[in-house]
Scaffold this motif. Structure first.
Motif, PDB file in Angstrom:
ATOM      1  N   MET A   1       0.801  -1.458   0.319  1.00  0.00           N
ATOM      2  CA  MET A   1      -0.037  -0.137  -0.163  1.00  0.00           C
ATOM      3  C   MET A   1       1.017   0.765   0.457  1.00  0.00           C
ATOM      4  N   ALA A   2       0.504   2.483  -0.135  1.00  0.00           N
ATOM      5  CA  ALA A   2       1.417   3.069  -1.140  1.00  0.00           C
ATOM      6  C   ALA A   2       0.169   4.422   0.244  1.00  0.00           C
ATOM      7  N   VAL A   3       0.895   5.127   0.590  1.00  0.00           N
ATOM      8  CA  VAL A   3       0.647   6.406   1.623  1.00  0.00           C
ATOM      9  C   VAL A   3       1.485   7.435   0.824  1.00  0.00           C
ATOM     10  N   ALA A   4       1.073   8.737   0.793  1.00  0.00           N
ATOM     11  CA  ALA A   4       1.510  10.179   0.171  1.00  0.00           C
ATOM     12  C   ALA A   4       1.162  10.816   1.589  1.00  0.00           C
ATOM     13  N   LEU A   5       2.270  11.465   2.294  1.00  0.00           N
ATOM     14  CA  LEU A   5       2.311  12.343   3.315  1.00  0.00           C
ATOM     15  C   LEU A   5       2.308  14.204   2.607  1.00  0.00           C
ATOM     16  N   MET A   6       1.117  14.774   3.061  1.00  0.00           N
ATOM     17  CA  MET A   6       1.871  16.848   2.522  1.00  0.00           C
ATOM     18  C   MET A   6       1.997  16.807   3.750  1.00  0.00           C
TER      19      MET A   6
ATOM     20  N   ARG B   1      10.629  11.378  -2.682  1.00  0.00           N
ATOM     21  CA  ARG B   1      10.187  12.885  -2.266  1.00  0.00           C
ATOM     22  C   ARG B   1      10.121  14.286  -3.102  1.00  0.00           C
ATOM     23  N   GLU B   2       9.275  14.953  -3.024  1.00  0.00           N
ATOM     24  CA  GLU B   2       8.781  15.815  -4.217  1.00  0.00           C
ATOM     25  C   GLU B   2       8.565  17.131  -3.092  1.00  0.00           C
ATOM     26  N   THR B   3       9.208  18.645  -3.738  1.00  0.00           N
ATOM     27  CA  THR B   3       9.544  19.512  -3.186  1.00  0.00           C
ATOM     28  C   THR B   3       8.640  20.459  -4.364  1.00  0.00           C
TER      29      THR B   3
ATOM     30  N   ILE C   1       6.318  16.810  -0.514  1.00  0.00           N
ATOM     31  CA  ILE C   1       5.222  15.241  -0.578  1.00  0.00           C
ATOM     32  C   ILE C   1       6.111  14.286  -0.955  1.00  0.00           C
ATOM     33  N   THR C   2       5.428  13.314   0.118  1.00  0.00           N
ATOM     34  CA  THR C   2       6.809  11.863   0.571  1.00  0.00           C
ATOM     35  C   THR C   2       5.376  10.864   0.654  1.00  0.00           C
ATOM     36  N   TRP C   3       6.298  10.086  -0.432  1.00  0.00           N
ATOM     37  CA  TRP C   3       5.891   8.537  -0.714  1.00  0.00           C
ATOM     38  C   TRP C   3       6.388   7.579   0.036  1.00  0.00           C
ATOM     39  N   TRP C   4       5.130   6.538   0.597  1.00  0.00           N
ATOM     40  CA  TRP C   4       5.161   5.730   1.888  1.00  0.00           C
ATOM     41  C   TRP C   4       5.101   4.161   1.341  1.00  0.00           C
TER      42      TRP C   4
ATOM     43  N   LEU D   1       5.088   6.883  10.024  1.00  0.00           N
ATOM     44  CA  LEU D   1       5.860   7.771  10.049  1.00  0.00           C
ATOM     45  C   LEU D   1       6.862   9.233   9.963  1.00  0.00           C
ATOM     46  N   PRO D   2       8.036   9.118   9.300  1.00  0.00           N
ATOM     47  CA  PRO D   2       8.743  10.439   9.970  1.00  0.00           C
ATOM     48  C   PRO D   2       7.958  11.666   8.807  1.00  0.00           C
TER      49      PRO D   2
END
Length: 84
Positions: free
Chosen positions: A1-6, A35-37, A48-51, A59-60
């Motif tokens: 599963m992919a999770v994105a943190l914004m 990771r995208e800025t 945005i980071t994808w995990w 998650l950090p």
């Protein structure tokens, strides 16, 4: 599963470049898949980071900037990927 943190913050007046430099210098305790800025008008910075993790995983995340660098606390969101 992919999770994105914004993580999104608005720099204090005249400190947009400094906020962007601060964000780019922040290391996370574990590396994300991606990771995208991004930037936007109004001195806003978005990261945005994808995990590869469950939605509710610990998650950090980027910390809160200090020293008057931002005009308000950063906004944070978590999303679960539904695929393409």
């Amino acid at each position: 599963m992919a999770v994105a943190l914004m993580w999104e913050a608005r720099a204090a007046e005249g400190r947009g470049t400094e906020l962007l430099e601060w964000v780019r210098g922040q290391e996370l305790s574990a590396p994300p898949l991606r990771r995208e800025t991004l930037t936007a008008p109004g001195n806003r910075v978005l990261v945005i980071t994808w995990w590869d993790a469950p939605y509710d995983a610990e998650l950090p995340e980027l910390p809160e900037p200090d020293g008057g660098l931002v005009s308000r606390p950063p906004h944070r969101w978590r999303f679960e990927s539904l695929g393409s």
